[in-house]
Design a protein around this motif. Sequence first.
Motif, short mmCIF file in Angstrom:
data_model
loop_
_atom_site.label_atom_id
_atom_site.label_comp_id
_atom_site.label_asym_id
_atom_site.label_seq_id
_atom_site.Cartn_x
_atom_site.Cartn_y
_atom_site.Cartn_z
N VAL A 223 15.69 5.33 -31.07
CA VAL A 223 14.42 6.03 -30.84
C VAL A 223 14.65 7.51 -31.15
N ALA A 224 13.82 8.05 -32.02
CA ALA A 224 13.94 9.46 -32.41
C ALA A 224 13.57 10.38 -31.25
N PRO A 225 14.03 11.62 -31.27
CA PRO A 225 13.63 12.60 -30.24
C PRO A 225 12.12 12.83 -30.27
N SER A 226 11.59 13.43 -29.23
CA SER A 226 10.16 13.71 -29.16
C SER A 226 9.76 14.67 -30.28
N ASN A 227 8.50 14.57 -30.68
CA ASN A 227 7.99 15.46 -31.72
C ASN A 227 6.75 16.19 -31.21
N GLU A 228 6.16 17.01 -32.04
CA GLU A 228 5.01 17.82 -31.62
C GLU A 228 3.82 16.95 -31.24
N GLU A 229 3.64 15.84 -31.94
CA GLU A 229 2.51 14.96 -31.64
C GLU A 229 2.57 14.44 -30.22
#
Length: 275
Positions: A223-229
């Motif tokens: 799971v990728a790190p959190s993003n702006e969305e």
Amino acid sequence: MKSGIYLVATPIGNIADISLRALDVLKNADIIACEDTRITKKLFSLLAVSTSGKSFVTMHDHNEEDISQSLIDSASSGHIVAYVSDAGSPLISDPGYKLAKKCRKQNVYLTTIPGACAAICALQLSGLPSNSFTFVGFIPNKDKARKDLFTKYKNYDSTLIFYETANRLIKTLEALKDIFPHREISVAREITKLYEECKTGSVDELLTYYSDNQPKGEIVLMVAPSNEEENIDYEAELIQELKKSTLKTAVKNIVEKYNLNKNEVYQKALELKNG
């Protein structure tokens, strides 16, 4: 070769990935500690390494405390002890931690013979950020425990790496959708084998793909790190929604518009309404 404990990484699928150092240790070891002697003896056969004169000892989660001390005593008396997992690097979601800790405390020679590790190989294939990652290990089977685990790691600012089984992948992806709706997800399987595959995309894209293509083999899920969305500031809009509609409708509108977690938006709406 120096007596002591050798943590030996073994191939995770392709036998050619064994290292020259690993072969040397396995050939010279007096004692082979492993999870399953049948699997390890098969590995020796494939590598054309003789088992003659070697003692094979089973070490797993339930007997590690006792067996590890026995292995250390053997190493202290001049024997070469190799510890291998069924596949990959020892101690990574496998027994061995207690053995290593005892070695340090008792000043017994301990070294590692590096090699394949499914978590690292999968991260390399995924295309997800690799500058910072958190290895979590195996995902629980129970629905609540699975959800609690994902919730616990939701705010980690690093790529998350999990191990999963193929038959539970769909259910796990569905759980991920509730907690990580905007994250980029990657699924790697059969790493280093003939049918190696790595799929990266949204949860919905992966659910569609694996619903049509039943997964097989060992799974590494990332799971990728959190993003702006994911960090959408919807509070002001939620306040306006609460002014013109019921709490239930306001939550529904915000959730649908931004594809957010319903429970989180509901809790925020309650705070705003009561405040």
